[in-house]
Design an enzyme around this catalytic site. Structure first.
Site, mmCIF file in Angstrom:
data_model
loop_
_atom_site.group_PDB
_atom_site.id
_atom_site.type_symbol
_atom_site.label_atom_id
_atom_site.label_comp_id
_atom_site.label_asym_id
_atom_site.label_seq_id
_atom_site.Cartn_x
_atom_site.Cartn_y
_atom_site.Cartn_z
ATOM 1 C CG ASN A 31 -5.115 1.678 -7.300
ATOM 2 O OD1 ASN A 31 -4.854 2.310 -8.281
ATOM 3 N ND2 ASN A 31 -6.038 1.944 -6.668
ATOM 4 C CE LYS A 75 -4.793 4.333 -4.248
ATOM 5 N NZ LYS A 75 -5.227 4.440 -2.728
ATOM 6 C CG HIS A 92 -10.456 2.909 -5.514
ATOM 7 N ND1 HIS A 92 -10.114 3.870 -4.520
ATOM 8 C CD2 HIS A 92 -9.346 1.816 -4.971
ATOM 9 C CE1 HIS A 92 -9.203 3.637 -3.711
ATOM 10 N NE2 HIS A 92 -8.502 2.533 -3.897
ATOM 11 C CD GLU A 126 -8.220 6.526 -3.517
ATOM 12 O OE1 GLU A 126 -7.481 6.389 -4.670
ATOM 13 O OE2 GLU A 126 -7.350 6.253 -2.443
ATOM 14 C CD GLU A 148 -9.041 -1.497 -2.130
ATOM 15 O OE1 GLU A 148 -7.882 -1.512 -2.089
ATOM 16 O OE2 GLU A 148 -9.414 -0.278 -2.626
ATOM 17 N N GLY A 164 -4.492 3.996 2.472
ATOM 18 C CA GLY A 164 -3.419 5.057 2.610
ATOM 19 C C GLY A 164 -3.355 5.583 4.039
ATOM 20 C CB SER A 210 -2.678 0.071 5.175
ATOM 21 O OG SER A 210 -2.932 1.422 4.931
HETATM 22 P P1 PGA Z 1 -3.352 1.637 0.099
HETATM 23 O O1 PGA Z 1 -4.359 1.838 -1.156
HETATM 24 O O2 PGA Z 1 -2.465 0.237 -0.202
HETATM 25 O O3 PGA Z 1 -2.496 2.808 -0.041
HETATM 26 O O4 PGA Z 1 -3.913 1.742 1.335
HETATM 27 C C1 PGA Z 1 -5.165 0.558 -1.431
HETATM 28 C C2 PGA Z 1 -6.072 1.134 -2.453
HETATM 29 O O5 PGA Z 1 -6.685 2.013 -2.521
HETATM 30 O O6 PGA Z 1 -6.397 0.072 -3.489
#
Ligand code: PGA
Length: 248
Positions: free
Chosen positions: A9, A11, A94, A96, A166, A172, A212
């Site tokens: 992803n 983003k 997601h 976000e 998640e 992140g 992460s």
């Molecule tokens: P990350 O993001 O690996 O940077 O923690 C995962 C995600 O948001 O899908």
């Protein structure tokens, strides 16, 4: 057996030139992957990345999809438009998007149904906040999100869906869920599917871990029986790191 699926992803990162460079760097590094590999760049990079990965084992995913097939929805992209570009997957719901863009369980369901109808594989995200984990309601939260996301789908459709568990506090932040905690919560997601569609079907649905996940922890996470793949943010932006996750 469920075939592992690792999705990157990206983003809101990489303009088309940067996106193509990253995709091209990845191709040789993941050519022998046992897992399915999906790259999810920003919408504006889909055409260029699609061209760069044509004929390889890499697949193309979007980061969102609208539920209507066309019409007056300024700024939105439909599933059939994505399909026409060679997109095969779409990340939906997601955290976000739920947090910053008003995504709800209902719109996640609508988007997922539309994606399936157009022949896209939805990668549906569920997961609890830190507060919810501390309050001990993680299992209830992911169960409600999972059941709501799949509402009204046929068994045949549910079988095609990918779920990404998640935990929001792990995204992140560099804080990964322990492999045991991730496995346990994914088991809860699977039970939620089983509650509606039966255990045999739930056993077929692939459920990723995300948050992460990186070159260092992928092997341990992927060794867990319930974890069928990963949704990778930060570590998907470097070819070397992402290839290590893919080749866990
Ligand atoms: P990350 O993001 O690996 O940077 O923690 C995962 C995600 O948001 O899908």
């Amino acid at each position: 057996m469920r075939k592992p699926i690792i999705a990157g992803n990206w983003k809101m990162n990489n303009n088309p030139d940067e996106a193509v460079a990253l995709a091209k760097a990845l191709i040789p590094l993941v050519a022998n992957a046992k897992a399915e590999v999906v790259l999810c760049p920003p919408f504006v990079d889909l055409v260029a990345v699609g061209a760069a990965i044509r004929g390889t084992n890499l697949q193309l995913g979007a980061q969102n999809v609208h539920w209507a097939s066309s019409g007056a929805y300024t700024g939105e992209i439909s599933a059939s438009m994505l399909k026409a570009l060679g997109v095969s997957h779409a990340i939906i719901g997601h955290s976000e998007r739920r947090q910053y863009f008003g995504e709800t369980d209902e719109t996640v369901n609508q988007r997922s149904v539309a994606a399936l109808a157009a022949g896209l594989t939805p990668i549906i995200c569920v997961g609890e906040s830190l507060q919810q984990r501390e309050e001990g309601v993680t299992d209830a939260v992911v169960t409600v999100q999972t059941v709501a996301a799949l509402k009204g789908m046929s068994a045949a459709d549910v079988e095609k869906v990918v779920i990404a568990y998640e935990p929001i506090w792990a995204i992140g932040t560099g804080k990964t869920a322990t492999s045991q905690d991730a496995n346990d919560t994914i088991k809860v997601v699977r039970s939620a599917i089983a509650g509606v569609y039966g255990a045999a079907l739930a056993e077929k649905v692939r459920i990723q871990y995300g948050g992460s996940m990186n070159a260092k922890n992928a092997t341990e996470l992927m060794a867990m029986p319930e974890i069928d793949g990963g949704l990778i943010g930060g570590a998907s932006l470097k070819a070397e790191d992402f290839s290590k996750v893919v080749n866990f």
